[in-house]
Design an enzyme around this catalytic site. Structure first.
Site, PDB file in Angstrom:
ATOM      1  CG  ASP A 128      -1.611   1.264   1.487  1.00 17.00           C
ATOM      2  OD1 ASP A 128      -2.248   1.752   0.537  1.00 17.00           O
ATOM      3  OD2 ASP A 128      -1.543   1.797   2.623  1.00 17.00           O
ATOM      4  CG  ASP A 141      -1.872   7.590   0.336  1.00 19.47           C
ATOM      5  OD1 ASP A 141      -0.831   8.203   0.101  1.00 19.47           O
ATOM      6  OD2 ASP A 141      -2.848   7.583  -0.435  1.00 19.47           O
TER       7      ASP A 141
HETATM    8  C1  XBP Z   1      -5.489   6.245   0.702  1.00 22.23           C
HETATM    9  C2  XBP Z   1      -6.616   7.071   0.296  1.00 22.23           C
HETATM   10  C3  XBP Z   1      -6.380   8.190  -0.615  1.00 22.23           C
HETATM   11  C4  XBP Z   1      -5.650   9.392  -0.061  1.00 22.23           C
HETATM   12  C5  XBP Z   1      -5.831  10.555  -0.987  1.00 22.23           C
HETATM   13  O1  XBP Z   1      -5.932   4.923   0.987  1.00 22.23           O
HETATM   14  O2  XBP Z   1      -7.728   6.823   0.666  1.00 22.23           O
HETATM   15  O3  XBP Z   1      -7.644   8.622  -1.043  1.00 22.23           O
HETATM   16  O4  XBP Z   1      -6.194   9.748   1.204  1.00 22.23           O
HETATM   17  O5  XBP Z   1      -5.386  10.276  -2.283  1.00 22.23           O
HETATM   18  P1  XBP Z   1      -4.957   3.650   0.873  1.00 22.23           P
HETATM   19  P2  XBP Z   1      -6.231  10.733  -3.577  1.00 22.23           P
HETATM   20  O6  XBP Z   1      -3.715   3.955   1.658  1.00 22.23           O
HETATM   21  O7  XBP Z   1      -5.746   2.552   1.515  1.00 22.23           O
HETATM   22  O8  XBP Z   1      -4.699   3.381  -0.576  1.00 22.23           O
HETATM   23  O9  XBP Z   1      -6.756  12.097  -3.291  1.00 22.23           O
HETATM   24  O10 XBP Z   1      -5.245  10.686  -4.724  1.00 22.23           O
HETATM   25  O11 XBP Z   1      -7.345   9.724  -3.724  1.00 22.23           O
HETATM   26 MG    MG Z   2      -3.012   3.115   3.452  1.00 21.70          MG
END
Ligand code: XBP
Ligand code: MG
Length: 253
Positions: free
Chosen positions: A10, A12
């Site tokens: 993953d 973020d």
């Molecule tokens: C991450 C997210 C993303 C970020 C924002 O989830 O939910 O939406 O918060 O990025 P994960 P964008 O780590 O589970 O993938 O604005 O590009 O969507």
């Molecule tokens: Mg995440």
């Protein structure tokens, strides 16, 4: 028995503690566009249950700003707002304000050296992933990942399994030969739904979530001189996440 062949990361919260960067980017565009909106940490904590920036904006308008009616059709308005948010986010990355979490660069290098195939399965936009990899690990880093499954590659974002299924199809690999590294309950559900064993490294916004089903829950990947804390599961005496620990978890799944 199948050997561990691939790690699926993953982005973020897992590679970097970057949700504060996303939050700042949303708030910048809200101010720039004179919307009078501001997402503080408490609101963002609640909004994070909706994965995907555009989906989060839809949810926010629907539930927190029901009387807001943009001049453009709503989808178009949110698309434009989100595109601008992405520009702000990439600019924040470029300023170097969002480093990788402890142990991430080491584990990626170690995995490459041991011939594990690397992939990414994330909800965030592809441009954000590439910017993070290149800024944090150098220009070649995107090529270290055989597959980058991101954002709109699938219709249903996490917790749906689709983004992991997409990564598995592109890797052309049996899920039983893979291990996912995630930070959130939504990510865990997505990986498990696709049949991928998962290790959780908890992050700022996710530490109190429910991680049942994870093979191991730690507070960070850690380094030899900065050990992780085990929150659930058995780390077999390992003190930081190494390929040896991942192989042990895989063999004992
Ligand atoms: C991450 C997210 C993303 C970020 C924002 O989830 O939910 O939406 O918060 O990025 P994960 P964008 O780590 O589970 O993938 O604005 O590009 O969507
Ligand atoms: Mg995440």
């Amino acid at each position: 028995m199948t050997d561990l062949a691939s790690l699926i990361f993953d982005v973020d919260g897992t590679l970097a503690e970057n949700e504060e960067g996303h939050r700042a980017a949303f708030n910048r565009v809200f101010a720039e566009w004179g919307l009078g909106w501001h997402w503080d940490r408490a609101i963002y904590d609640r909004l994070l249950s909706v994965t995907g920036g555009r989906e989060r904006l839809h949810h926010y308008i629907e539930h927190y700003r029901p009387s807001f009616h943009p001049t453009l059709p709503r989808d178009q308005f949110i698309g434009a707002l989100h595109a601008r948010k992405t520009e702000h986010y990439v600019a924040l990355l470029a300023q170097g304000g969002i480093p990788l979490r402890p142990g991430v660069a080491r584990l990626i290098r170690e995995s490459r050296a041991q011939g594990l195939r690397l992939a990414i399965a994330t909800t965030t936009s592809l441009s954000n992933v590439i910017a993070l990899l290149e800024i944090a690990l150098g220009g070649q880093a995107r090529d270290w990942f055989e597959v980058i499954a991101a954002g709109d590659a699938v219709a249903q974002k996490k917790p749906a399994p689709d983004i992991y299924v997409n990564a598995l199809e592109r890797l052309d690999i049996d899920p039983a030969r893979c291990l996912a590294i995630e930070d959130s309950a939504n990510g865990l559900q997505s990986a498990l739904g696709a049949g991928v064993q998962t290790l959780i490294t908890t992050s700022e916004y996710t530490r109190n979530e429910n991680f049942s089903g994870a093979s191991l829950v730690v507070d960070q990947l850690g380094e030899p001189d900065m050990p992780f804390r085990v929150r659930a599961g058995d780390a077999n005496g390992f003190r930081y996440v190494s390929v040896d620990l991942l192989r042990w978890l895989h063999a004992h799944r």
